[in-house]
Design an enzyme around this catalytic site. Structure first.
Site, PDB file in Angstrom:
ATOM      1  N   ASN A   1      10.374  -0.387 125.019  1.00 48.62           N
ATOM      2  CA  ASN A   1      10.412   0.243 123.772  1.00 48.62           C
ATOM      3  C   ASN A   1      11.222   1.922 123.886  1.00 48.62           C
ATOM      4  OD1 ASN A   1       9.027  -1.684 122.061  1.00 48.62           O
ATOM      5  ND2 ASN A   1       7.151  -0.582 122.456  1.00 48.62           N
TER       6      ASN A   1
ATOM      7  N   PRO B   1       8.589 -10.653 124.340  1.00 54.19           N
ATOM      8  CA  PRO B   1       9.454 -11.459 125.119  1.00 54.19           C
ATOM      9  C   PRO B   1      10.676 -10.486 125.904  1.00 54.19           C
ATOM     10  CG  PRO B   1       9.352 -12.085 122.784  1.00 54.19           C
ATOM     11  CD  PRO B   1       8.836 -10.806 122.755  1.00 54.19           C
TER      12      PRO B   1
ATOM     13  N   GLY C   1      -1.284  -7.321 117.312  1.00 57.34           N
ATOM     14  CA  GLY C   1      -1.292  -7.864 116.012  1.00 57.34           C
ATOM     15  C   GLY C   1      -0.433  -6.814 114.952  1.00 57.34           C
TER      16      GLY C   1
ATOM     17  N   HIS D   1       8.001  -5.730 117.116  1.00 55.48           N
ATOM     18  CA  HIS D   1       7.544  -5.030 118.273  1.00 55.48           C
ATOM     19  C   HIS D   1       6.082  -4.767 117.840  1.00 55.48           C
ATOM     20  CE1 HIS D   1      10.988  -4.330 121.308  1.00 55.48           C
ATOM     21  NE2 HIS D   1      11.376  -5.011 120.234  1.00 55.48           N
TER      22      HIS D   1
ATOM     23  N   HIS E   1      18.482 -11.788 116.191  1.00 56.01           N
ATOM     24  CA  HIS E   1      19.616 -11.149 117.065  1.00 56.01           C
ATOM     25  C   HIS E   1      21.149 -11.612 116.323  1.00 56.01           C
ATOM     26  CE1 HIS E   1      17.385 -11.027 121.205  1.00 56.01           C
ATOM     27  NE2 HIS E   1      16.780 -10.047 120.307  1.00 56.01           N
TER      28      HIS E   1
ATOM     29  N   VAL F   1       2.266  -7.091 119.862  1.00 56.51           N
ATOM     30  CA  VAL F   1       1.283  -6.041 120.507  1.00 56.51           C
ATOM     31  C   VAL F   1       0.350  -5.675 119.663  1.00 56.51           C
ATOM     32  CG1 VAL F   1       1.146  -4.190 122.025  1.00 56.51           C
ATOM     33  CG2 VAL F   1       3.384  -5.258 121.698  1.00 56.51           C
TER      34      VAL F   1
ATOM     35  N   ASP G   1      26.173 -10.437 117.990  1.00 52.72           N
ATOM     36  CA  ASP G   1      26.701 -11.844 117.697  1.00 52.72           C
ATOM     37  C   ASP G   1      28.226 -11.256 117.004  1.00 52.72           C
ATOM     38  OD1 ASP G   1      26.538 -11.309 114.737  1.00 52.72           O
ATOM     39  OD2 ASP G   1      25.251 -13.142 114.609  1.00 52.72           O
TER      40      ASP G   1
ATOM     41  N   ARG H   1      13.412  -4.961 113.452  1.00 54.37           N
ATOM     42  CA  ARG H   1      12.919  -5.120 115.111  1.00 54.37           C
ATOM     43  C   ARG H   1      11.565  -4.124 115.166  1.00 54.37           C
ATOM     44  NH1 ARG H   1      15.312  -2.243 120.555  1.00 54.37           N
ATOM     45  NH2 ARG H   1      14.490  -3.668 121.858  1.00 54.37           N
TER      46      ARG H   1
ATOM     47  N   SER I   1       0.555  -0.092 115.007  1.00 51.42           N
ATOM     48  CA  SER I   1       0.417   0.568 116.205  1.00 51.42           C
ATOM     49  C   SER I   1       1.586   0.979 117.156  1.00 51.42           C
ATOM     50  CB  SER I   1      -0.636  -0.214 117.322  1.00 51.42           C
ATOM     51  OG  SER I   1       0.296  -1.340 117.603  1.00 51.42           O
TER      52      SER I   1
END
Length: 325
Positions: free
Chosen positions: A95, A164, A73, A67, A194, A71, A245, A63, A77
């Site tokens: 976040n 998203p 690229g 993330h 996910h 943001v 899931d 993840r 960061s």
């Protein structure tokens, strides 16, 4: 069970290669061969140890790469700490309190700095870690193209408009992915991330208890599944956790089977089936799980080539910015 033809795989590889080439010409599998040939093995060994100790870290580490790339690229960061003059991405609403794995990234960076000082970027570490964490829990491996340059800035107020959201519909999801050069098919495939991980119960409380403000359960949700969720996530327990899931902790195509059987959790997940493309891909992923695993890898390559908005240099420590070197 359906299978993927050699021709379709070749076309997919060529398409991704072209996309990567146009996005960042400097990325290469062999980027560190001369300067830090042991980089990939160091990262893989550390990731394997982390996930052996805590299987849930696999989703967290994957993840971080998502993330990061969405943001500014793929520039590392997301790893930067806030300063007196800069409130960073870590502190953004989407976040803060939900991302983890920062300590593990720092540990990997420290070992790489001991082996090859000032060579491997934090952004490249995130790309390698995402691949290795996914493969460790059932996914297939994929080639990671390296040579990303770390960014020197990170802003919390850029996160919410870039990532998203769990309440996004299909059109909104497509638009968010399009902003970073990814198409609708990429979005449907990468949503398969996910397959691993957990989410706070509160993230789907509206679907479970107050669908469209009517104090009812979303009628599209499988009744037995909804009943189970209400036991696991009573209204008084919004900070509890639920697996995303049915095969929590194993990277596979069960996520899409859950969607097709009305057992999806988040609005944004369920939204995939509101469009024929999403329905078609979900059915295909269930029928040919290996095709999904391979296509996920190629989609990750494409995502990992999103260019940095403001490249700064290779950071010696992933959590803060030093002078260029």
């Amino acid at each position: 069970m359906a299978s993927t033809s050699p021709r379709s795989v070749l076309l997919l590889v060529l398409a991704v290669t072209v996309a990567v080439s146009h996005a960042q010409l400097q990325l290469s599998e062999t980027f560190y061969d001369a300067t830090c040939p042991q980089a990939a093995s160091i990262v893989q060994q550390k990731v394997n140890a982390f996930v052996d100790a805590d299987r849930g870290l696999a989703a967290a580490l994957m993840r971080l790469h998502f993330h990061d790339c969405f943001v500014r690229g793929c520039d590392g960061s997301v790893l930067l700490n806030s300063t007196d003059t800069m409130l960073t991405e870590k502190e953004a609403l989407l976040n803060k309190g939900s991302l983890r794995g920062f300590e593990q990234i720092d540990e990997i960076k420290m070992e790489l700095e001991c082996a090859c000082p000032g060579v491997v970027s934090c952004a490249d570490i995130l790309a390698l870690v995402a691949r290795d964490a996914t493969a460790k829990v059932g996914g297939t491996s994929w080639p990671v193209f390296l040579g990303r340059i770390d960014g020197g800035a990170s802003f919390a107020d850029e996160v919410n408009s870039s990532l998203p959201e769990r309440t996004d519909n299909f059109t909104q999801l497509v638009a968010r992915f399009a902003r970073v050069g990814l198409d609708a098919r990429d979005m449907v495939i990468l949503s398969g991330g996910h397959s691993i991980g957990q989410v706070h119960c509160g993230a789907f409380f509206e679907r479970l208890y107050n669908f469209q403000g009517l104090n009812i359960t979303d009628p599209s949700m499988d009744p037995e599944f909804a009943a189970m969720l209400k036991v696991q996530c009573p209204p008084t327990k919004p900070i509890g956790f639920m697996a995303l899931d049915a095969t929590n902790g194993t990277f596979d195509s069960a996520y899409y089977l859950d969607l097709l059987t009305n057992k999806g959790l988040l609005e944004s997940d369920v939204a995939l089936l509101s469009d024929p493309l999403g329905v078609e891909y979900a059915i295909r992923a269930v029928q040919d799980p290996m095709a999904f695993l391979n296509e996920f890898g190629w989609a990750m390559i494409k995502m990992g080539a999103i260019p940095a908005l403001e490249p700064y240099g290779w950071r010696r420590h992933c959590a803060f910015v030093e002078p260029r070197f």
